[in-house]
Design a protein around this motif. Sequence first.
Motif, short mmCIF file in Angstrom:
data_model
loop_
_atom_site.label_atom_id
_atom_site.label_comp_id
_atom_site.label_asym_id
_atom_site.label_seq_id
_atom_site.Cartn_x
_atom_site.Cartn_y
_atom_site.Cartn_z
N ALA A 114 0.82 -1.21 0.00
CA ALA A 114 0.00 0.00 0.00
C ALA A 114 0.85 1.26 0.00
CB ALA A 114 -0.93 -0.01 1.21
N GLU A 117 2.96 2.72 -3.85
CA GLU A 117 2.48 3.61 -4.91
C GLU A 117 2.73 5.09 -4.59
OE1 GLU A 117 -1.56 4.58 -7.51
OE2 GLU A 117 -1.51 2.89 -6.12
N PRO A 118 2.27 5.61 -3.44
CA PRO A 118 2.56 7.02 -3.17
C PRO A 118 4.06 7.31 -3.04
CG PRO A 118 1.59 5.97 -1.25
CD PRO A 118 1.43 5.02 -2.38
N THR A 254 -4.55 -2.84 10.08
CA THR A 254 -5.42 -1.68 9.87
C THR A 254 -4.66 -0.37 10.06
OG1 THR A 254 -7.33 -2.95 10.64
CG2 THR A 254 -7.53 -0.55 10.64
N ARG A 257 -2.46 0.33 7.07
CA ARG A 257 -3.20 0.80 5.90
C ARG A 257 -3.60 2.27 6.05
NH1 ARG A 257 -7.20 -4.44 5.03
NH2 ARG A 257 -5.69 -5.75 3.91
N LEU A 258 -3.97 2.65 7.26
CA LEU A 258 -4.30 4.05 7.50
C LEU A 258 -3.08 4.94 7.29
CD1 LEU A 258 -6.60 3.74 10.65
CD2 LEU A 258 -7.29 4.30 8.31
N ARG A 259 -1.91 4.48 7.73
CA ARG A 259 -0.69 5.25 7.50
C ARG A 259 -0.42 5.39 6.01
NH1 ARG A 259 1.71 2.04 11.59
NH2 ARG A 259 2.89 0.94 9.98
N ALA A 260 -0.66 4.33 5.25
CA ALA A 260 -0.45 4.39 3.81
C ALA A 260 -1.41 5.37 3.15
CB ALA A 260 -0.64 3.00 3.20
N THR A 261 -2.64 5.43 3.65
CA THR A 261 -3.61 6.38 3.10
C THR A 261 -3.19 7.81 3.38
OG1 THR A 261 -5.40 4.76 3.43
CG2 THR A 261 -6.03 7.07 3.14
N ARG A 262 -2.71 8.07 4.59
CA ARG A 262 -2.28 9.43 4.94
C ARG A 262 -0.97 9.81 4.26
NH1 ARG A 262 -4.28 7.77 10.16
NH2 ARG A 262 -2.18 7.10 10.75
N ALA A 264 -0.01 9.61 1.13
CA ALA A 264 -0.17 10.34 -0.12
C ALA A 264 -0.38 11.83 0.13
CB ALA A 264 -1.34 9.76 -0.91
N THR A 265 -1.15 12.15 1.18
CA THR A 265 -1.39 13.56 1.51
C THR A 265 -0.14 14.22 2.07
OG1 THR A 265 -3.71 13.04 1.99
CG2 THR A 265 -2.84 15.12 2.85
#
Length: 299
Positions: A114, A117-118, A254, A257-262, A264-265
């Motif tokens: 995850a 990509e960013p 979990t 995954r949240l760290r991966a989502t943040r 990109a920002t």
Amino acid sequence: MTMRREHSADVAATTLRIAVLLESGAIPERVFSYIAEACDDDDPIGDFAARVNVRIRAGVGVADAVEAEGGSWEWVASAWRIATAVGSPVSPALRSMVGVANDAREAANEVRIALSEPASTARLMMWLPAVSVVMGVVLGFNSFVILTTNPIGIACLVLGVGMIVLARWWTRRIVAAAAPSTVVPGLRAELMSIALAGGASPARAQQLVDDVDVGGAAEADETAHILRLSRIAGVPAVDLLRASASAMVAQARTTGRLRATRLATKLLLPIGVCALPAFFLLGVAPMMLSVIASTEVPL
């Protein structure tokens, strides 16, 4: 206690072989000799088994001989040491550790994928200022000459390179902070369940696990809570502890995954603050200076 990413799969597979050999009746002192003899000369597993076998022959205990390898082998040694201390078979303890390590590795791999990509996009954006210089030269502008001879161009070069260096450092810090932890989640609870399943009292089991120094303060508090719940409810703590270990792995997945989502920002900060200004300084500004220098101003 941590798990090395590059060797964790080999550790789990080798540990499973050790458990099978022990279940088949092989004595612990001979298991590593068998593995070393069965492997090719250039097999790292064979090299590991040979080193452990040398230590055992020198009089070192099996758990200590395994622990000396460091890294992921520490949790194997911990399980071995605790099972031996409570007088229970070693092979079930090793199988439990293999399950925990496999779950932790799968969770870490999911998070790593995850994050890729960013992180790759950010690294690609770091090349944008350098590409802009090449494009300026290809389009016929004297970008390179301007950046190395013109005083304003030299200032743009110094500032642009400095911003690229800062952007790369900043990006590495952000990506490193988001990387999955090397700590094996749920390891303390699993070791505690091994000790209790072997007949140790909760106090004795906790002392054995404390001696091997695994998990952090949060896991220690969670394990203490499980033992207290088991005592109040009058139910065995082994299943509760193993369920807690599984929940810790799921939580780690979990959280990752949240760290991966943040991520990109967060990566927009070094790109916007450093990479894009560097693109202007190294790409756009030299083109503008080249046009100005080549334009004849009538008197």
